[in-house]
Design a protein around this motif. Structure first.
Motif, mmCIF file in Angstrom:
data_model
loop_
_atom_site.group_PDB
_atom_site.id
_atom_site.type_symbol
_atom_site.label_atom_id
_atom_site.label_comp_id
_atom_site.label_asym_id
_atom_site.label_seq_id
_atom_site.Cartn_x
_atom_site.Cartn_y
_atom_site.Cartn_z
ATOM 1 N N GLY A 1 38.779 45.610 38.072
ATOM 2 C CA GLY A 1 37.473 44.990 37.748
ATOM 3 C C GLY A 1 36.159 46.076 37.927
ATOM 4 O O GLY A 1 34.978 45.689 37.638
ATOM 5 N N LEU A 2 36.478 47.316 38.475
ATOM 6 C CA LEU A 2 35.238 48.395 38.639
ATOM 7 C C LEU A 2 35.139 49.088 37.596
ATOM 8 O O LEU A 2 36.011 49.512 36.725
ATOM 9 C CB LEU A 2 35.841 49.293 39.741
ATOM 10 N N GLY A 3 33.748 49.073 37.336
ATOM 11 C CA GLY A 3 33.289 49.741 36.082
ATOM 12 C C GLY A 3 32.833 48.836 34.866
ATOM 13 O O GLY A 3 32.773 47.613 35.260
ATOM 14 N N ASP A 4 32.203 49.217 34.061
ATOM 15 C CA ASP A 4 31.587 48.334 33.049
ATOM 16 C C ASP A 4 32.140 48.933 31.679
ATOM 17 O O ASP A 4 32.694 50.074 31.488
ATOM 18 C CB ASP A 4 30.069 48.441 32.989
ATOM 19 N N PRO A 5 32.246 48.000 30.645
ATOM 20 C CA PRO A 5 32.848 48.205 29.262
ATOM 21 C C PRO A 5 32.137 48.989 28.237
ATOM 22 O O PRO A 5 32.645 49.326 27.209
ATOM 23 C CB PRO A 5 33.136 46.658 28.600
ATOM 24 N N VAL A 6 30.819 49.675 28.510
ATOM 25 C CA VAL A 6 30.224 50.273 27.503
ATOM 26 C C VAL A 6 29.776 51.673 28.014
ATOM 27 O O VAL A 6 30.835 52.552 28.231
ATOM 28 C CB VAL A 6 29.022 49.394 26.940
ATOM 29 N N PHE A 7 28.463 52.046 28.516
ATOM 30 C CA PHE A 7 28.184 53.274 29.114
ATOM 31 C C PHE A 7 28.550 53.472 30.575
ATOM 32 O O PHE A 7 28.352 54.807 30.622
ATOM 33 C CB PHE A 7 26.717 53.221 28.820
ATOM 34 N N ASN B 1 29.498 46.759 41.706
ATOM 35 C CA ASN B 1 30.127 45.743 41.089
ATOM 36 C C ASN B 1 29.660 44.506 42.014
ATOM 37 O O ASN B 1 30.227 43.480 41.511
ATOM 38 C CB ASN B 1 31.563 46.026 41.197
ATOM 39 N N MET B 2 29.219 44.409 43.070
ATOM 40 C CA MET B 2 29.198 43.262 43.890
ATOM 41 C C MET B 2 28.105 42.405 43.156
ATOM 42 O O MET B 2 28.154 41.193 43.653
ATOM 43 C CB MET B 2 28.682 43.969 45.412
ATOM 44 N N SER B 3 27.456 42.760 42.262
ATOM 45 C CA SER B 3 26.361 41.914 41.735
ATOM 46 C C SER B 3 26.922 41.457 40.085
ATOM 47 O O SER B 3 26.226 40.796 39.515
ATOM 48 C CB SER B 3 25.042 42.484 41.342
ATOM 49 N N ALA B 4 28.195 41.742 39.854
ATOM 50 C CA ALA B 4 28.686 41.404 38.634
ATOM 51 C C ALA B 4 28.979 40.024 38.241
ATOM 52 O O ALA B 4 29.137 39.347 37.310
ATOM 53 C CB ALA B 4 29.981 42.234 38.388
ATOM 54 N N MET C 1 28.673 35.844 39.953
ATOM 55 C CA MET C 1 27.863 34.751 40.934
ATOM 56 C C MET C 1 28.639 34.288 41.978
ATOM 57 O O MET C 1 28.085 34.202 43.148
ATOM 58 C CB MET C 1 27.380 33.389 39.788
ATOM 59 N N ASP C 2 30.109 34.143 41.677
ATOM 60 C CA ASP C 2 30.787 33.592 42.815
ATOM 61 C C ASP C 2 30.922 34.639 43.971
ATOM 62 O O ASP C 2 30.941 34.433 45.058
ATOM 63 C CB ASP C 2 32.349 33.369 42.521
ATOM 64 N N SER C 3 30.843 35.840 43.457
ATOM 65 C CA SER C 3 30.883 37.000 44.558
ATOM 66 C C SER C 3 29.605 37.045 45.399
ATOM 67 O O SER C 3 29.454 37.168 46.687
ATOM 68 C CB SER C 3 30.738 38.210 43.762
ATOM 69 N N LEU C 4 28.230 36.788 44.692
ATOM 70 C CA LEU C 4 27.135 36.789 45.300
ATOM 71 C C LEU C 4 27.048 35.342 46.460
ATOM 72 O O LEU C 4 26.643 35.369 47.367
ATOM 73 C CB LEU C 4 25.848 36.576 44.465
ATOM 74 N N GLU C 5 27.643 34.272 45.867
ATOM 75 C CA GLU C 5 27.589 33.097 46.430
ATOM 76 C C GLU C 5 28.680 33.216 47.778
ATOM 77 O O GLU C 5 28.323 32.776 48.906
ATOM 78 C CB GLU C 5 28.137 31.841 45.714
ATOM 79 N N MET C 6 29.710 33.986 47.664
ATOM 80 C CA MET C 6 30.469 34.212 48.906
ATOM 81 C C MET C 6 30.027 35.034 49.738
ATOM 82 O O MET C 6 30.176 34.695 51.096
ATOM 83 C CB MET C 6 32.149 34.655 48.255
ATOM 84 N N PHE C 7 29.049 36.046 49.543
ATOM 85 C CA PHE C 7 28.476 36.972 50.437
ATOM 86 C C PHE C 7 27.088 36.502 51.220
ATOM 87 O O PHE C 7 27.312 36.354 52.334
ATOM 88 C CB PHE C 7 28.111 38.287 49.534
ATOM 89 N N TYR C 8 26.688 35.450 50.379
ATOM 90 C CA TYR C 8 25.451 35.027 51.005
ATOM 91 C C TYR C 8 25.331 33.615 51.806
ATOM 92 O O TYR C 8 24.636 33.375 52.466
ATOM 93 C CB TYR C 8 24.124 35.103 50.083
ATOM 94 N N GLN C 9 26.424 32.953 51.404
ATOM 95 C CA GLN C 9 26.488 31.608 51.636
ATOM 96 C C GLN C 9 27.778 31.402 52.709
ATOM 97 O O GLN C 9 27.902 30.075 53.373
ATOM 98 C CB GLN C 9 26.742 30.623 50.597
ATOM 99 N N HIS C 10 28.440 32.499 53.111
ATOM 100 C CA HIS C 10 29.572 32.162 54.081
ATOM 101 C C HIS C 10 29.463 33.225 55.095
ATOM 102 O O HIS C 10 28.761 34.185 55.050
ATOM 103 C CB HIS C 10 30.957 32.435 53.257
#
Length: 367
Positions: free
Chosen positions: A218-224, A353-356, A358-367
């Motif tokens: 999941g690292l990287g993005d699909p376009v540029f 990729n950490m901001s890709a 919402m569940d990653s953000l929630e896991m980082f900031y709420q736990h």
């Protein structure tokens, strides 16, 4: 001069010239709390420093690094890390002659056309010594990645016509020969080939291969911002690199869909895994969880003692024999440079990729 910075969140800016007072890098975006000292960085710089064998330039430099900022009591502080290596063994007079003409294969002509002025001593900013900053930054990036379980195996795949054999592949051999080849027989044959090049006042190119294990999917993005595109830019920005491949690379042009596609199955941990890795660990611009395999084609050293044709600033056609201290082959010293640029790219991709999701953000900031 634009273009001396690379990265978005984990960002590096290299500075310095081959015959200036020193060279270095500023690394911004490194998290606080990473254990780091000069020895961590020196180990990487020692892999690229000159004068270690007859196949590298005889210029004698310790390339000793100093950390100027960003580290306190053995750990990074989250502020910019500034690193410097002072030049100790410049012989600028060796290069005074080339101020008047353009060396074949070098950036002399293009530098003059762009800026109207150039530091001709050893190539100045276009010198291979610019990579000191890249390698110092790469040491930090690799240490971050190692703590996340991501590892590198980087080596010389071929020199001139001599390639390693998969049957003889032995990773333990990489540091046992001056060419960093994981095949003792190939290394011996390559040394003989290079000795012949040296006798002819000539040089050789080759290929560096880098295998990166443990990269999450999941690292990287699909376009540029494709991961493979950013790896290509990072590696192709190294001065001597003229070609880049991921996975099967140019061989895919001869393949069919049946033998190029990587089939999926369910692995032991219940997650999808590939049965082959023709894609080299990247699908649709994003890592797929398998090994990332990349290769860089390194050109022959352009500074050779054999006579070459060129022109001078007066518009005259002349013959030249390049003087000074030069590597008969760049490849062995480029191994750690390729690894470093790949590592810097991956760290930046991980942080982005950490901001890709919402569940990653929630896991980082709420736990």
């Amino acid at each position: 001069m634009a273009g001396s910075s690379f990265g978005t969140i984990f960002k590096i800016t290299t500075w310095g010239e081959s015959h200036g007072k020193g060279l270095g890098v500023v690394v911004d975006g490194c998290p606080a709390g990473l254990p780091l000292d000069e020895n961590d960085i020196q180990k990487f710089l020692n892999r690229r420093k000159p004068g270690q064998s007859k196949f590298t330039t005889p210029r004698k430099e310790d390339d000793a690094v100093e950390i100027l900022s960003g580290v306190f009591e053995g750990k990074t502080t989250g502020t910019p890390i500034s690193l410097v290596v002072y030049n100790q063994n410049q012989k600028s007079k060796d290069y005074s002659e080339i101020a008047s003409y353009y060396r074949p294969g070098h950036a002399d002509y293009t530098f003059d056309q762009k800026y109207g002025f150039r530091d001709y001593r050893g190539g100045g900013r276009s010198s291979g010594r610019e990579t000191i900053g890249r390698v110092a930054a790469g040491a930090i990036a690799v240490k971050i990645l190692n703590q996340l379980g991501i590892t590198f195996l980087t080596y010389t795949r071929s020199i001139g016509p001599i390639s390693i054999s998969s049957q003889n592949f032995d990773a333990a051999q990489i540091n046992e020969n001056p060419l960093y080849m994981p095949d003792a027989d190939a290394a011996e044959n390559a040394e003989n080939y290079l000795n012949a090049c040296i006798a002819e006042q000539n040089s050789s190119g080759g290929v560096v291969e880098c295998i990166i294990q443990g990269v999450p999917a999941g690292l990287g993005d699909p376009v540029f911002e494709k991961l493979n595109a950013n790896l290509a830019k990072a590696v192709m920005s190294i001065g001597a690199v003229k070609g880049f491949e991921i996975g099967d690379g140019f061989d895919v042009a001869k393949a069919t869909g049946k033998n190029n596609n990587d089939a999926f199955r369910i692995g032991a941990d219940g997650r999808p895994v590939k049965t082959t890795n023709h894609a080299g660990g990247i699908l649709g611009g994003m890592s797929d969880g398998s090994d990332i395999i990349l290769r860089a084609a390194i050109k022959p050293t352009p500074s050779i003692a054999a006579p070459q044709q060129t022109v001078n600033k007066d518009g005259e056609e002349i013959d030249v024999s390049i003087k000074g201290r030069h590597d008969p082959i760049i490849v062995p010293r480029a191994v750690v440079v390729v690894e470093s640029m790949a590592a810097v790219t991956l760290v930046d991709a991980l942080f982005t990729n950490m901001s890709a999701r919402m569940d990653s953000l929630e896991m980082f900031y709420q736990h």
